[in-house]
Enzyme design. Structure first.
Site, PDB file in Angstrom:
ATOM      1  N   LYS A  78       0.422  -1.543  -0.281  1.00  0.00           N
ATOM      2  CA  LYS A  78      -0.486   0.425   0.251  1.00  0.00           C
ATOM      3  C   LYS A  78       0.762   1.700  -0.449  1.00  0.00           C
ATOM      4  O   LYS A  78       0.537   2.613  -0.394  1.00  0.00           O
ATOM      5  CB  LYS A  78      -0.441  -0.304   1.489  1.00  0.00           C
ATOM      6  N   ASP A 114     -10.430   2.602   1.503  1.00  0.00           N
ATOM      7  CA  ASP A 114     -10.802   2.727   2.911  1.00  0.00           C
ATOM      8  C   ASP A 114     -11.331   4.076   4.064  1.00  0.00           C
ATOM      9  O   ASP A 114     -11.850   3.377   4.826  1.00  0.00           O
ATOM     10  CB  ASP A 114      -9.791   2.661   4.034  1.00  0.00           C
TER      11      ASP A 114
END
Ligand code: NAP
Length: 279
Positions: A78, A114
């Site tokens: 990420k 997210d």
């Protein structure tokens, strides 16, 4: 030829998406996105790309020449994908991590869904909490902090087992620091667990909120999604609190990715049913 003999013509995928991670065999994303493509009649397929950190640069170079229309990015890539992109959204930059790659013309861009996924069930509450306490100081906590500040929660605090990590994160996001031993004294309206405590396996019987004492005016939000009802949520429910589970966030972050890639929404309820079955 009778109708019974007729062969159903398959939907030929015209676009390819996937999840990039290491390992990715356990990922729920391929089942979820492929189900959504079929559900909406979109001729696309979603694959799993298991690439080690050593293979990352080569893979990201290949992404530019392969017919790949978008990627989910998961642990451990990420952060590492960020330098290879042509642009990163402001929110993803604040979190310091990207979980979605998509194209804008020939520019490969990074987003972090997210945050949107975390916020969706809170927005559904219809009221911004007056205060929130975040438990944990890892990658997920960063997205949660960015989300809570973006939502305009007036008092946000953070507590983590390792105080040094909590101090760094609290300073970066400008939130209050609560010592781990005193987390249950912080009377926050919303308590968010971003630690893996309660996850299926060895930690399933654990909760970040031991000796549960919550008031019904509090909301417990657990990012852990397997099991759907963690010990933390079961205890909070027993005290009359409102609860939000990690599966709701997982589906919401995937819906935000799907929207970026296709401009369309898949239905959340059957998606959650599908994932419950898979879990
Ligand atoms: P991470 O970066 O490894 O951070 C884990 C955090 O939990 C650290 O702050 C760590 O504290 C703390 N922790 C670990 N074990 C602990 C224990 N025994 N007692 C107290 N604290 C402990 O992990 P992450 O990427 O943030 O992910 C955290 C969880 O969120 C995972 O369960 C993940 O599946 C879930 N998640 C769910 C979604 C969703 O869509 N629902 C999205 C993202 C993540 P120390 O600093 O002391 O080590």
């Amino acid at each position: 030829m009778s109708a019974a003999d007729e062969i159903r013509i398959p939907l030929i995928p015209q676009k390819i998406y996937g999840v990039l991670g290491h390992p990715v065999a356990h990922s729920l994303s391929p089942a979820l996105h492929n189900w959504a493509f079929a559900e909406l009649g979109i001729p696309a397929a979603y694959l799993a790309f298991d690439k080690s950190p050593e293979e990352l640069v080569e893979f990201l170079t290949a992404v530019r020449s392969l017919p790949l229309s978008g990627l989910s990015v998961t642990i451990p890539h990420k952060v590492a994908v960020m330098p290879a992109l042509d642009g990163i959204s402001g929110l993803a930059r604040r979190v310091g991590a990207v979980n979605t790659l998509y194209w804008d013309g020939d520019r490969l861009l990074g987003e972090n869904t997210d945050i949107a996924g975390f916020l969706e069930p809170l927005r559904d509450l219809g009221r911004t909490p007056g205060s929130a306490l975040v438990l944990g100081a890892g990658g997920a906590a960063r997205a949660v902090l960015a989300g809570l500040l973006d939502l305009g929660v007036p008092r946000v605090s953070l507590s983590n087992r390792t105080p040094e990590k909590a101090a760094v994160l609290a300073a970066e996001f400008g939130v209050e620091l609560v010592p781990w031993e005193h987390r249950q004294d912080a009377a926050a309206e919303l308590v968010v667990n971003t630690t893996p405590l309660g996850m299926a396996g060895e930690r399933q019987e654990l909760s970040p909120w031991a000796d549960i004492c919550m008031s019904p005016s509090q909301t417990a939000y657990d990012l852990v999604y397997n099991p759907q009802k963690t010990k933390f949520l079961a205890d909070a429910e027993g005290m009359g609190c409102r609860t939000i589970d990690g599966l709701t966030m997982f589906v919401a972050q995937a819906r935000a990715q799907f929207r970026l890639w296709t401009g369309r929404d898949f239905p959340a309820l059957p998606a959650r049913r599908l994932l419950r079955q898979l879990l």
